[in-house]
Design a protein around this motif. Sequence first.
Motif, PDB file in Angstrom:
ATOM      1  N   GLN A  70      -2.994 -13.139  -1.289  1.00 19.03           N
ATOM      2  CA  GLN A  70      -3.229 -11.911  -2.038  1.00 19.03           C
ATOM      3  C   GLN A  70      -4.424 -11.182  -1.464  1.00 19.03           C
ATOM      4  OE1 GLN A  70      -5.254 -12.564  -6.036  1.00 19.03           O
ATOM      5  NE2 GLN A  70      -4.171 -14.527  -5.789  1.00 19.03           N
ATOM      6  N   LEU A  71      -4.450  -9.881  -1.697  1.00 22.25           N
ATOM      7  CA  LEU A  71      -5.528  -9.046  -1.163  1.00 22.25           C
ATOM      8  C   LEU A  71      -5.799  -7.901  -2.131  1.00 22.25           C
ATOM      9  CD1 LEU A  71      -7.416  -8.294   1.279  1.00 22.25           C
ATOM     10  CD2 LEU A  71      -5.529  -6.838   2.082  1.00 22.25           C
ATOM     11  N   SER A  72      -7.057  -7.741  -2.524  1.00 22.18           N
ATOM     12  CA  SER A  72      -7.460  -6.610  -3.355  1.00 22.18           C
ATOM     13  C   SER A  72      -7.805  -5.440  -2.439  1.00 22.18           C
ATOM     14  CB  SER A  72      -8.676  -6.975  -4.212  1.00 22.18           C
ATOM     15  OG  SER A  72      -9.130  -5.841  -4.948  1.00 22.18           O
ATOM     16  N   VAL A  73      -7.166  -4.289  -2.674  1.00 20.55           N
ATOM     17  CA  VAL A  73      -7.391  -3.087  -1.860  1.00 20.55           C
ATOM     18  C   VAL A  73      -8.082  -2.048  -2.718  1.00 20.55           C
ATOM     19  CG1 VAL A  73      -6.307  -1.252  -0.523  1.00 20.55           C
ATOM     20  CG2 VAL A  73      -5.366  -3.573  -0.443  1.00 20.55           C
ATOM     21  N   ASP A  74      -9.264  -1.591  -2.291  1.00 17.51           N
ATOM     22  CA  ASP A  74      -9.978  -0.593  -3.088  1.00 17.51           C
ATOM     23  C   ASP A  74      -9.472   0.812  -2.778  1.00 17.51           C
ATOM     24  OD1 ASP A  74     -11.434   0.413  -0.784  1.00 17.51           O
ATOM     25  OD2 ASP A  74     -12.811  -1.266  -0.990  1.00 17.51           O
ATOM     26  N   GLU A  75      -9.834   1.759  -3.639  1.00 18.81           N
ATOM     27  CA  GLU A  75      -9.348   3.134  -3.496  1.00 18.81           C
ATOM     28  C   GLU A  75      -9.815   3.768  -2.199  1.00 18.81           C
ATOM     29  OE1 GLU A  75      -9.580   5.886  -6.643  1.00 18.81           O
ATOM     30  OE2 GLU A  75      -8.836   4.513  -8.181  1.00 18.81           O
ATOM     31  N   GLY A  76     -11.050   3.447  -1.787  1.00 17.79           N
ATOM     32  CA  GLY A  76     -11.559   4.043  -0.559  1.00 17.79           C
ATOM     33  C   GLY A  76     -10.749   3.638   0.655  1.00 17.79           C
ATOM     34  N   THR A  77     -10.375   2.361   0.732  1.00 19.93           N
ATOM     35  CA  THR A  77      -9.576   1.871   1.868  1.00 19.93           C
ATOM     36  C   THR A  77      -8.193   2.505   1.876  1.00 19.93           C
ATOM     37  OG1 THR A  77     -10.767  -0.239   1.874  1.00 19.93           O
ATOM     38  CG2 THR A  77      -8.599  -0.179   2.939  1.00 19.93           C
ATOM     39  N   LEU A  78      -7.558   2.550   0.697  1.00 21.21           N
ATOM     40  CA  LEU A  78      -6.222   3.145   0.608  1.00 21.21           C
ATOM     41  C   LEU A  78      -6.276   4.637   0.918  1.00 21.21           C
ATOM     42  CD1 LEU A  78      -3.226   2.862  -0.063  1.00 21.21           C
ATOM     43  CD2 LEU A  78      -3.810   3.166  -2.487  1.00 21.21           C
ATOM     44  N   ASN A  79      -7.306   5.305   0.419  1.00 18.73           N
ATOM     45  CA  ASN A  79      -7.448   6.746   0.625  1.00 18.73           C
ATOM     46  C   ASN A  79      -7.598   7.071   2.114  1.00 18.73           C
ATOM     47  OD1 ASN A  79      -7.856   9.338  -0.986  1.00 18.73           O
ATOM     48  ND2 ASN A  79      -9.598   9.415   0.390  1.00 18.73           N
ATOM     49  N   LEU A  80      -8.487   6.336   2.791  1.00 10.84           N
ATOM     50  CA  LEU A  80      -8.737   6.596   4.211  1.00 10.84           C
ATOM     51  C   LEU A  80      -7.484   6.337   5.040  1.00 10.84           C
ATOM     52  CD1 LEU A  80     -10.725   7.329   6.450  1.00 10.84           C
ATOM     53  CD2 LEU A  80     -11.390   4.907   6.548  1.00 10.84           C
ATOM     54  N   ALA A  81      -6.766   5.261   4.721  1.00 10.83           N
ATOM     55  CA  ALA A  81      -5.546   4.945   5.469  1.00 10.83           C
ATOM     56  C   ALA A  81      -4.513   6.057   5.324  1.00 10.83           C
ATOM     57  CB  ALA A  81      -4.972   3.614   4.987  1.00 10.83           C
ATOM     58  N   CYS A  82      -4.361   6.559   4.104  1.00  8.01           N
ATOM     59  CA  CYS A  82      -3.374   7.625   3.871  1.00  8.01           C
ATOM     60  C   CYS A  82      -3.762   8.899   4.612  1.00  8.01           C
ATOM     61  CB  CYS A  82      -3.237   7.896   2.373  1.00  8.01           C
ATOM     62  SG  CYS A  82      -2.496   6.523   1.452  1.00  8.01           S
ATOM     63  N   LEU A  83      -5.048   9.241   4.574  1.00  7.46           N
ATOM     64  CA  LEU A  83      -5.504  10.440   5.271  1.00  7.46           C
ATOM     65  C   LEU A  83      -5.324  10.295   6.778  1.00  7.46           C
ATOM     66  CD1 LEU A  83      -8.763  11.284   3.270  1.00  7.46           C
ATOM     67  CD2 LEU A  83      -6.581  12.494   3.174  1.00  7.46           C
ATOM     68  N   ASN A  84      -5.596   9.096   7.299  1.00  3.36           N
ATOM     69  CA  ASN A  84      -5.410   8.862   8.733  1.00  3.36           C
ATOM     70  C   ASN A  84      -3.947   8.963   9.141  1.00  3.36           C
ATOM     71  OD1 ASN A  84      -8.073   8.489   9.578  1.00  3.36           O
ATOM     72  ND2 ASN A  84      -8.069   6.333   9.019  1.00  3.36           N
ATOM     73  N   LEU A  85      -3.043   8.755   8.190  1.00  2.00           N
ATOM     74  CA  LEU A  85      -1.612   8.896   8.466  1.00  2.00           C
ATOM     75  C   LEU A  85      -1.142  10.334   8.298  1.00  2.00           C
ATOM     76  CD1 LEU A  85      -0.265   5.648   6.759  1.00  2.00           C
ATOM     77  CD2 LEU A  85      -0.209   6.173   9.212  1.00  2.00           C
ATOM     78  N   GLY A  86      -2.091  11.242   8.003  1.00  2.34           N
ATOM     79  CA  GLY A  86      -1.756  12.658   7.914  1.00  2.34           C
ATOM     80  C   GLY A  86      -1.418  13.139   6.517  1.00  2.34           C
ATOM     81  N   ALA A  87      -1.741  12.366   5.494  1.00  7.46           N
ATOM     82  CA  ALA A  87      -1.425  12.775   4.124  1.00  7.46           C
ATOM     83  C   ALA A  87      -2.184  14.037   3.733  1.00  7.46           C
ATOM     84  CB  ALA A  87      -1.754  11.650   3.145  1.00  7.46           C
ATOM     85  N   THR A  88      -1.551  14.865   2.924  1.00  2.56           N
ATOM     86  CA  THR A  88      -2.187  16.068   2.403  1.00  2.56           C
ATOM     87  C   THR A  88      -2.979  15.707   1.152  1.00  2.56           C
ATOM     88  OG1 THR A  88      -0.373  17.428   3.210  1.00  2.56           O
ATOM     89  CG2 THR A  88      -1.799  18.400   1.532  1.00  2.56           C
ATOM     90  N   PRO A  89      -4.294  15.993   1.126  1.00  5.06           N
ATOM     91  CA  PRO A  89      -5.097  15.658  -0.054  1.00  5.06           C
ATOM     92  C   PRO A  89      -4.585  16.348  -1.313  1.00  5.06           C
ATOM     93  CG  PRO A  89      -6.512  16.200   1.805  1.00  5.06           C
ATOM     94  CD  PRO A  89      -5.108  16.572   2.204  1.00  5.06           C
ATOM     95  N   PHE A  90      -4.653  15.635  -2.432  1.00  8.58           N
ATOM     96  CA  PHE A  90      -4.311  16.144  -3.754  1.00  8.58           C
ATOM     97  C   PHE A  90      -2.827  16.481  -3.896  1.00  8.58           C
ATOM     98  CE2 PHE A  90      -8.709  17.403  -2.700  1.00  8.58           C
ATOM     99  CZ  PHE A  90      -9.368  16.544  -3.574  1.00  8.58           C
TER     100      PHE A  90
END
Length: 377
Positions: free
Chosen positions: A101-121
């Motif tokens: 198991q692995l706990s993933v914090d919001e900052g890690t998930l947020n940065l990964a999504c943005l690095n994949l080109g996600a549009t904020p908000f």
Amino acid sequence: MKNITKTIFALLAVLTIACNTDDVQDRPIIEGVDAPQITAPESGAIYVLSPGNESLQADRFVWTKANYNGDVVINYTLEIDNSGGDFSAPQTLGGTVGDLQLSVDEGTLNLACLNLGATPFVANNFDVRIVSDANGFSPMASNVISITVTPSGCLGQYAVGAGIPSAGWGWNSPLTLNCNNNVLTAKTDLINDAFRFFTTEGDWNSGRNFPYYQGLGYIFSSVLIDAGDGDNNFTFTGTPGSYRLKIDENKKTITVARSTVSSGFEPTSTWLVGAATPGGWSWSDDSETELPLISDNIYEVPVTLTSGESFRVFLGNDGGDSWGLGDRNYPWYINEGYTISAELENALDGDSNFRYTGPTGMRILKIDATAKTITLI
């Protein structure tokens, strides 16, 4: 006697070889048999990430043990990719050695999504999997679960092009726009030529041109237009000089603000304060709306105006309550010979402020001190 000794050594050698061969044959063969499987969260989980919550847990990911048919140390890596992606270039959310198991914090998930080109908000869809790896064996990937993430914040961006002389069309000295509270800014010289924004330094494929932002509903300073070239870059049409370039991902605006003039001093932007503006009648918490100089004698800002409410133009801002730094109301501009949009009228209150009578919504307010006009676009 010599022959007897040779015979004994030969027999020992045969026995040794036979024993070694049997040991190898009896040794268990270790190989990957069963890949791990994600058991939590369930596919379809939704995450809405918020600024300031970077250290909070977004979720705990749990998976079954990989089976390598033997006693080996197993490493696990949690990967995320865009929905429908092939994980050829995933982002990593973390890893463990043996733990399931692995706990993933919001900052890690947020940065990964943005690095994949996600549009904020904006809700974006992603695929997540766990990959097991044991030394000397091929990695095994788990089932894929789908999640929806609405990220916050933004990553720094870059700009290159002939319209930015310090950068040009190359990567030796790109303009860097730094992000703070979802607003990207940089100070640079601009000339009447084209440029484009990029999310990744050195990567031409990461470009974001005029139609890209237009498709997301962005509003631009009137001196920034579609270049109409093969790449639909931005073109700056204002007075060449030093400017602050800003991409506001909260308001969905891209604007410029003149930061030097010929006399060599930093000019003071004008400011809008009043109930018709987002900040109301307040200077606290940066409530006021900046009305910047975007070209010689032209002040302009995209601003959400509330119908039936009033505002006034102020000449200075010292970071606090700036009521006494000078202001201009509706009669001042009339007396100076300005032609004012029919959607703006004298409020006829105690200060003769402007009253906005158009529909509530985002408008571009433009004051042209040369043509002596105040218009709404």
